[in-house]
Each structure stands twice: as C-alpha cells, then as structure tokens.
Scaffold this motif. Structure first.
Motif: not given
Length: 144
Positions: A85-91, A93-98
C-alpha cells in the motif's frame, strides 16, 4: 583491525561493479537485520527453555500447541500488504486502499473462520483452555 576493515571496504567497493549496487550500504543494513534476527532467535530459545523448566509439562505443551496453530493459520495472512500500500501510494496509484482492504478482508475472513471452527471443536470436546485461547488469538490475528 583497521587494516582488515579497509580490506573489507575495498572488497565491497570492488564488488559494486558486478552487483550494480552500493554494497557498503547493503552490508551495513544487512548486519543490523541479521543481528536483530539473531537476538530474536536467542531470546525465543531462552524463553522456551525457561518456560519448559518453570511450567508443568501439560501447560507448556498446550502453550506450544496454541502458538503452533496460530503460526500456521497466520502464515496464510497477507503480511506484506501494508508495504504494498505504501509503495502504491508513493507511485500515485489511486484507489489502492479500497482494493487492498477487500483483498485483506477476503483472506482474513477465512483465517478467522478457521480459528473459530478449531476453537469450537475443542469447546465441544471439553478442552476450554484450548478453545478460548484459540478463539481469542485468532480474533487478534484477524485484526492485525
């Protein structure tokens, strides 16, 4: 000592051309990681010896059995999801948390139900200590 240190440093710098990475930095980080694992293993071993000598055989066996079952069920969990999640947020990528919440929930429900079924089995067979311990630990594992 300084001569050995400079030789190791030179060897690490020389190996950087083959591995294409900063080997000095990698060695420093890896040393602390290995040290942490070593301390954890030694303290776990020491605690096992202490518990084996201080607790009655039946209590120690129950304790080790509960830890083994929770460890086996916990191996099915997605432990690296927080890092993803942290890596996807840094890149960005929206909506990764859901999406990750749904994936984590899907895997956690199975583990939780498995722990409840196992705890219920021991409850029906009259072993209250195993039953309540497994159900309590599985509910804690489910929330992690």
């Amino acid at each position: 000592m300084q001569n050995l240190r400079s030789k190791i440093y030179g060897l690490l710098r020389y190996s950087e051309q083959f591995f294409k990475t900063d080997m000095v930095y990698l060695t420093k980080g890896g040393t602390w990681l290995s040290f942490g694992h070593g301390v954890a293993m030694l303290s776990g071993f020491g605690l096992s010896i202490a518990f084996a000598n201080l607790f009655p055989k039946e209590s120690f066996g129950t304790y080790k059995f509960i830890l083994s079952v929770v460890g086996i069920l916990g191996a099915l969990s997605l432990t690296g999801l927080g890092t993803a999640i942290i890596q996807a947020t840094a890149r960005n990528f929206g909506g990764i948390l859901n999406q990750s919440f749904r994936i984590n929930l899907k895997w956690s429900v199975g583990i939780f139900i498995g722990g409840i079924i196992l705890g219920t089995y021991y409850y029906i067979n009259g072993d209250m200590i195993l039953s309540f311990s497994l159900q309590a630990l599985e509910s804690m594992l489910h929330t992690c």
